[in-house]
Design a protein around this motif. Sequence first.
Motif, short mmCIF file in Angstrom:
data_model
loop_
_atom_site.label_atom_id
_atom_site.label_comp_id
_atom_site.label_asym_id
_atom_site.label_seq_id
_atom_site.Cartn_x
_atom_site.Cartn_y
_atom_site.Cartn_z
N ASP A 1 26.34 82.53 19.62
CA ASP A 1 26.00 82.76 21.02
C ASP A 1 24.48 82.75 21.18
O ASP A 1 23.77 83.39 20.40
CB ASP A 1 26.58 84.10 21.47
CG ASP A 1 26.38 84.36 22.96
OD1 ASP A 1 25.97 83.43 23.68
OD2 ASP A 1 26.63 85.50 23.39
N ILE A 2 23.99 82.01 22.16
CA ILE A 2 22.54 81.99 22.39
C ILE A 2 22.05 83.34 22.90
O ILE A 2 21.03 83.86 22.45
CB ILE A 2 22.16 80.86 23.38
CG1 ILE A 2 22.17 79.50 22.68
CG2 ILE A 2 20.78 81.12 23.98
CD1 ILE A 2 21.67 78.36 23.54
N GLN A 3 22.78 83.92 23.84
CA GLN A 3 22.37 85.18 24.48
C GLN A 3 22.99 86.36 23.73
O GLN A 3 24.12 86.75 24.00
CB GLN A 3 22.83 85.20 25.94
CG GLN A 3 22.25 84.09 26.78
CD GLN A 3 20.81 84.37 27.20
OE1 GLN A 3 20.20 85.34 26.75
NE2 GLN A 3 20.27 83.53 28.05
N LEU A 4 22.25 86.92 22.79
CA LEU A 4 22.71 88.10 22.06
C LEU A 4 21.79 89.28 22.35
O LEU A 4 20.59 89.08 22.62
CB LEU A 4 22.71 87.81 20.55
CG LEU A 4 23.75 86.83 20.02
CD1 LEU A 4 23.47 86.50 18.56
CD2 LEU A 4 25.16 87.39 20.17
N PRO A 5 22.29 90.49 22.30
CA PRO A 5 21.42 91.67 22.51
C PRO A 5 20.45 91.81 21.33
O PRO A 5 20.76 91.40 20.21
CB PRO A 5 22.42 92.83 22.54
CG PRO A 5 23.61 92.34 21.77
CD PRO A 5 23.70 90.87 22.04
N ASN A 6 19.29 92.36 21.60
CA ASN A 6 18.25 92.53 20.58
C ASN A 6 17.81 91.16 20.04
O ASN A 6 17.24 90.38 20.78
CB ASN A 6 18.74 93.45 19.47
CG ASN A 6 19.12 94.83 19.99
OD1 ASN A 6 18.44 95.39 20.83
ND2 ASN A 6 20.23 95.37 19.49
N LEU A 7 18.11 90.87 18.79
CA LEU A 7 17.71 89.59 18.21
C LEU A 7 18.54 88.47 18.82
O LEU A 7 19.77 88.54 18.86
CB LEU A 7 17.92 89.63 16.69
CG LEU A 7 17.30 88.48 15.88
CD1 LEU A 7 15.78 88.53 15.95
CD2 LEU A 7 17.77 88.56 14.43
N SER A 8 17.89 87.44 19.31
CA SER A 8 18.59 86.35 19.99
C SER A 8 19.34 85.45 19.01
O SER A 8 19.09 85.47 17.80
CB SER A 8 17.60 85.49 20.78
OG SER A 8 16.80 84.71 19.89
#
Length: 217
Positions: free
Chosen positions: A54-61
Amino acid sequence: MTTVALVEDNPTVRQTLARWVDEAPGYHCICACGTAEEALEKLPKLEPQVVLMDIQLPNLSGIACTVRLRERLPKVQVIMVTVYRDYDKIFAALKAGACGYLLKRSSKEELIQAIAEVRSGGAPMSSEIARRVVESFCQPLPGTGDHETRALSRREEEILDLLCHGLSNKEIGDRLCVGVETVRTHLKRTYELLHVRSRTEAAMKYRDLHDPPSREH
């Protein structure tokens, strides 16, 4: 058996993708992570062949995760998963080492097709993204020379030239009147000769070594 790992923070999407992979003959989801940090901890030990990221991840992208993951697993093939065709982020992900991208609204068949494509040397992406990738590689790579392309056959050079113009495997096959599998076979050999791991890297290196001739349409 193709081993697949998922990195997706949405539990519903993560479970659906994992189920789709496991339901497809010849594919197995060996790990489903909710964060980039979890993926970086688990995946190097499991060594999946393909990662859906997934491109949009919390914290580290997802893009940053791809960079770090490929440092530890150079042969892993990463497909970015995104809600929209955000070309800037997709482009950045490809530069970070991803092999292609897939929309989250894609069907089960499209998902498996994308995995199969990267396993056979392809790269699921639009022609617009492919052209942007090629156009970005303007600076020569250090330590390269045209001796690396002397072993390429005329057909392989033709395929690389078309690749540098942003054509997909199917478009290349149609232009040269050969099948998609023939194109993939030639690309695999060029990867070995150019010491690269993906069509993006092959296009980059070939463009640096040979200024592709302009084509009349």
